[in-house]
Design a protein around this motif. Structure first.
Motif, PDB file in Angstrom:
ATOM      1  N   THR A  62       0.865  -1.179   0.000  1.00  0.00           N
ATOM      2  CA  THR A  62       0.000   0.000   0.000  1.00  0.00           C
ATOM      3  C   THR A  62       0.905   1.233   0.000  1.00  0.00           C
ATOM      4  OG1 THR A  62      -1.926   1.017   1.048  1.00  0.00           O
ATOM      5  CG2 THR A  62      -0.252   0.149   2.529  1.00  0.00           C
ATOM      6  N   PHE A  66      -0.439   5.475   3.626  1.00  0.00           N
ATOM      7  CA  PHE A  66      -1.507   4.649   4.223  1.00  0.00           C
ATOM      8  C   PHE A  66      -0.933   3.715   5.276  1.00  0.00           C
ATOM      9  CE2 PHE A  66      -3.537   5.583   0.074  1.00  0.00           C
ATOM     10  CZ  PHE A  66      -4.652   6.227   0.576  1.00  0.00           C
ATOM     11  N   VAL A  69      -0.449   5.609   8.434  1.00  0.00           N
ATOM     12  CA  VAL A  69      -1.702   5.852   9.161  1.00  0.00           C
ATOM     13  C   VAL A  69      -2.162   4.570   9.853  1.00  0.00           C
ATOM     14  CG1 VAL A  69      -4.125   6.515   8.959  1.00  0.00           C
ATOM     15  CG2 VAL A  69      -2.399   7.735   7.633  1.00  0.00           C
ATOM     16  N   LEU A  70      -2.078   3.435   9.125  1.00  0.00           N
ATOM     17  CA  LEU A  70      -2.499   2.164   9.722  1.00  0.00           C
ATOM     18  C   LEU A  70      -1.685   1.872  10.980  1.00  0.00           C
ATOM     19  CD1 LEU A  70      -2.915  -0.191   6.627  1.00  0.00           C
ATOM     20  CD2 LEU A  70      -4.712   0.817   8.023  1.00  0.00           C
ATOM     21  N   ASN A  73      -2.696   4.173  13.770  1.00  0.00           N
ATOM     22  CA  ASN A  73      -3.948   3.679  14.342  1.00  0.00           C
ATOM     23  C   ASN A  73      -3.667   2.494  15.262  1.00  0.00           C
ATOM     24  OD1 ASN A  73      -5.256   5.549  12.792  1.00  0.00           O
ATOM     25  ND2 ASN A  73      -6.222   4.080  11.398  1.00  0.00           N
ATOM     26  N   LEU A  76      -2.256   3.648  18.563  1.00  0.00           N
ATOM     27  CA  LEU A  76      -3.323   4.236  19.370  1.00  0.00           C
ATOM     28  C   LEU A  76      -4.173   3.128  19.988  1.00  0.00           C
ATOM     29  CD1 LEU A  76      -4.408   7.116  19.946  1.00  0.00           C
ATOM     30  CD2 LEU A  76      -6.049   6.732  18.119  1.00  0.00           C
ATOM     31  N   SER A  77      -4.484   2.147  19.168  1.00  0.00           N
ATOM     32  CA  SER A  77      -5.280   1.013  19.626  1.00  0.00           C
ATOM     33  C   SER A  77      -4.534   0.247  20.717  1.00  0.00           C
ATOM     34  CB  SER A  77      -5.575   0.115  18.433  1.00  0.00           C
ATOM     35  OG  SER A  77      -6.099  -1.100  18.853  1.00  0.00           O
ATOM     36  N   GLY A 263      -1.008  -5.526   1.582  1.00  0.00           N
ATOM     37  CA  GLY A 263      -1.587  -4.203   1.785  1.00  0.00           C
ATOM     38  C   GLY A 263      -2.565  -4.107   2.948  1.00  0.00           C
ATOM     39  N   TYR A 264      -2.744  -5.211   3.693  1.00  0.00           N
ATOM     40  CA  TYR A 264      -3.700  -5.169   4.809  1.00  0.00           C
ATOM     41  C   TYR A 264      -3.047  -4.619   6.071  1.00  0.00           C
ATOM     42  CZ  TYR A 264      -7.091  -7.735   2.073  1.00  0.00           C
ATOM     43  OH  TYR A 264      -7.991  -8.087   1.109  1.00  0.00           O
ATOM     44  N   ASP A 265      -3.911  -4.155   6.967  1.00  0.00           N
ATOM     45  CA  ASP A 265      -3.520  -3.650   8.267  1.00  0.00           C
ATOM     46  C   ASP A 265      -2.796  -4.760   9.042  1.00  0.00           C
ATOM     47  OD1 ASP A 265      -3.492  -2.391  10.700  1.00  0.00           O
ATOM     48  OD2 ASP A 265      -5.659  -2.580  11.056  1.00  0.00           O
ATOM     49  N   ASP A 267      -2.514  -5.028  12.253  1.00  0.00           N
ATOM     50  CA  ASP A 267      -3.317  -5.436  13.414  1.00  0.00           C
ATOM     51  C   ASP A 267      -4.536  -6.266  12.992  1.00  0.00           C
ATOM     52  OD1 ASP A 267      -2.016  -4.352  15.760  1.00  0.00           O
ATOM     53  OD2 ASP A 267      -2.343  -2.423  14.792  1.00  0.00           O
ATOM     54  N   GLY A 269      -7.726  -6.073  13.387  1.00  0.00           N
ATOM     55  CA  GLY A 269      -8.680  -6.450  14.432  1.00  0.00           C
ATOM     56  C   GLY A 269      -8.496  -5.668  15.710  1.00  0.00           C
TER      57      GLY A 269
ATOM     58  N   ALA B  68      -8.318  -4.309   0.579  1.00  0.00           N
ATOM     59  CA  ALA B  68      -7.261  -3.686   1.372  1.00  0.00           C
ATOM     60  C   ALA B  68      -7.191  -2.191   1.079  1.00  0.00           C
ATOM     61  CB  ALA B  68      -5.914  -4.342   1.074  1.00  0.00           C
ATOM     62  N   ASN B  72      -7.784   0.838   3.744  1.00  0.00           N
ATOM     63  CA  ASN B  72      -6.732   1.813   4.023  1.00  0.00           C
ATOM     64  C   ASN B  72      -7.221   3.246   3.851  1.00  0.00           C
ATOM     65  OD1 ASN B  72      -5.185  -0.394   4.501  1.00  0.00           O
ATOM     66  ND2 ASN B  72      -4.005  -0.283   2.615  1.00  0.00           N
ATOM     67  N   TRP B  79     -10.327   9.950  10.049  1.00  0.00           N
ATOM     68  CA  TRP B  79      -9.819  11.021  10.921  1.00  0.00           C
ATOM     69  C   TRP B  79     -10.233  12.385  10.396  1.00  0.00           C
ATOM     70  CZ3 TRP B  79      -8.685   9.482  15.454  1.00  0.00           C
ATOM     71  CH2 TRP B  79      -8.093   8.238  15.659  1.00  0.00           C
ATOM     72  N   TYR B 157     -14.874  -1.585  13.707  1.00  0.00           N
ATOM     73  CA  TYR B 157     -13.422  -1.451  13.505  1.00  0.00           C
ATOM     74  C   TYR B 157     -12.660  -2.120  14.641  1.00  0.00           C
ATOM     75  CZ  TYR B 157      -8.949   1.023  12.690  1.00  0.00           C
ATOM     76  OH  TYR B 157      -7.647   1.351  12.463  1.00  0.00           O
ATOM     77  N   LYS B 158     -13.101  -1.924  15.891  1.00  0.00           N
ATOM     78  CA  LYS B 158     -12.439  -2.511  17.058  1.00  0.00           C
ATOM     79  C   LYS B 158     -13.482  -3.233  17.916  1.00  0.00           C
ATOM     80  CE  LYS B 158      -8.487  -0.843  15.838  1.00  0.00           C
ATOM     81  NZ  LYS B 158      -7.467  -1.747  15.296  1.00  0.00           N
TER      82      LYS B 158
END
Lengths: 270, 240
Positions: A62, A66, A69-70, A73, A76-77, A263-265, A267, A269, B68, B72, B79, B157-158
């Motif tokens: 990605t 991006f 940002v992921l 996030n 933060l999580s 390209g996936y996050d 985390d 979840g 994906a 993203n 935000w 999301y969570k």
């Protein structure tokens, strides 16, 4: 009805040289021109920013902004993340089954020969150790029976009953994630054929609902569901529930993750 | 004689126009996520009135499978959506603009009259104020929908960390459906909004870009128009 001082503002001052009518028209034209030019420039800047974003070099599948940002996030999580927050559990009667995904399961496989190879944490200086486990070793750990929701990253979800040993119980009995008073940051879990691999934060791996699972819906795991031992981690989407564990390694660097590379996050979840 | 009157403050105009690309990209990236598993439909039992979306829709778009990429964009733009929404609501509170936007007792009755008028079922024109009852309800509702999208979005999301919220919203699947329904709501809002703006005309549209409107000097801009008072316009512009 309201009285709004802005809305009822008096007419703009008029110059004595012009008739008020043309003055208003000129004022309106000037203000309109300025506003539309600013708006047009802002729109162009937006389109430019959009194109810039999409043409950045990729970081794990990605464009890098991006990925940043992921990961932000994720941090933060992680700050809000508490081990005590458990995924909801359901009555066993609600459990169903759905077969999805066979990456890592395509090779012919003899369950009787299966051993789980665990590479212990070896920070600089510590010796590299590999320890092998049988299914009986895992079954000797306290048995946990739970029904949680398996959430697919595609959007669907089902309730599944899982039986297995807590990853944290495994590490308590075999302290392979610690060495020289230090603790690994990450866990790598890989299938025997190395085709599927997931990376986890150690804090997620030791979540009380993260299981080394050997039974599903009251039956020993079948091959399509990852026999003889699979990962169950209700904190995460299904993509992290690796089927058929081959190797586990405790490391300091973020290990390879099949879907994060696409390209996936990372985390996926919580 | 005509004169200029200020209508929309600069801040409101920026928040409004920034929201347009942000929400558009949120809906687009949301679609990329939804397409991974497109289960929603309008129907009952085995009867389907409408499926989101019909096959022709996918064919026309070439059906990109970009889950994906969609996630993203969604998890980055959320935000901006949150920030823009907070600034907008904060500004209306500080500036007092909220008084124009919040519906009151009369708004609901007025909204019915406005709707009947818009549909050509009622002759009498609605009173000329900054926002009529229908607008107050619509613009307040769309802000509440934004709050709803943020909450339902957080719940899916969570779903473990915010399990209490997910449960409150009826569980993971329900929260997802609610999130989707709100998106359909934005699309419907958009269609009506564009239709009304088109009806209301250039003077009204320009006020959202440049901030001012041109009105007849005698035109009672604020307050209740007095019935039968001289100079009362017979076909007032409906601000949209």
């Amino acid at each position: 009805m309201d009285n709004n001082p802005d809305y009822s503002a008096p007419p703009l001052p008029t110059s004595s040289a012009d008739t008020p009518e043309t003055d208003v028209a000129r004022e309106a034209a000037g203000r309109s021109r300025r506003a539309f030019i600013v708006g047009g420039l802002a729109a162009l800047a937006g389109v430019g920013g959009w194109r810039w974003l999409l043409t950045r070099p990729a970081d794990e599948g990605t464009p890098w902004p991006f990925r940043r940002v992921l990961d932000a996030n994720g941090r933060l999580s992680q700050a809000y993340f508490r081990e005590t927050r458990l995924a909801p559990t359901f009555p066993k009667s609600m459990a169903t089954s759905r077969q999805n995904g066979n990456i890592g399961l395509k090779e012919s496989f003899v369950t009787a020969d299966w051993r789980m190879r665990v590479q212990a944490y070896a920070p600089a200086g510590a010796p590299a150790r590999v320890q092998e486990f049988t299914l009986a070793d895992i079954k000797a750990l306290p048995r946990v029976d739970m029904t949680t929701e398996l959430k697919c990253i595609e959007g669907w979800s089902i309730k599944v009953n899982w039986v297995g040993a807590r990853f944290s119980d495994f590490l308590e009995k075999y302290p392979l994630a610690t060495a020289n008073g230090r603790e690994a940051r990450y866990v790598s879990v890989v299938t025997p054929d190395k085709a599927y691999y997931v990376g986890l934060d150690l804090s997620n791996a030791v979540h009380p609902q993260t299981l080394l699972c050997y039974e599903m819906n009251g039956q020993p795991l079948t091959s399509p569901h990852g026999a003889p031992l699979r990962l169950v981690i209700p904190l995460k989407y299904g993509i992290k529930h690796l089927k058929r564990i081959g190797t586990i390694a405790f490391v300091d660097e973020r290990p390879a993750d099949f879907w994060a590379e696409q390209g996936y996050d990372w985390d996926s979840g919580h | 004689m005509k004169r200029l009157v200020e209508k929309h403050p600069l801040a409101i105009r920026w928040f409004h126009w920034l929201n347009f690309p942000i929400l558009t990209l949120m809906i687009w990236s949301g679609l990329l996520i939804y397409w991974a598993n497109d289960v929603y439909r309008i129907g009952w039992g085995s009867t389907t009135l409408f499926k989101f979306f019909p096959d022709g829709f996918y064919k026309a778009l070439g059906m990109p499978q970009k889950l994906a990429q969609g996630m993203n964009w969604h998890f980055a733009l959320m935000w901006l959506f949150l920030l823009n929404g907070l600034l907008y609501v904060g500004y209306t509170l500080v500036s007092g603009e909220w008084r124009h936007l919040l519906p009151d007792r009369n708004s609901f009755r007025e909204a019915i009259l406005v709707t009947l008028h818009d549909l050509g079922l009622r002759k009498g024109a609605p009173p000329v104020v900054k926002y009529n009852g229908a607008q107050k309800i619509a613009y307040t509702a769309v802000v509440l929908m934004g709050v709803g999208s943020l909450l339902t979005g957080l719940a899916i999301y969570k779903p473990v960390q915010f399990a209490w919220l997910t449960k409150l919203l009826g569980g993971y699947e329900w929260a997802g459906a609610e999130h989707f329904a709100l998106t359909i709501g934005y699309v419907l809002f958009f269609v009506v909004h564009i239709a009304q703006v088109t009806r209301a005309g250039w003077n009204n549209f320009r006020s959202m870009v440049a901030g001012f409107q041109i009105v007849d000097a005698q035109h009672p801009v604020v307050g209740d128009p007095v019935a039968g008072a001289p100079g009362r316009p017979t076909s007032p512009t409906l601000p949209a």
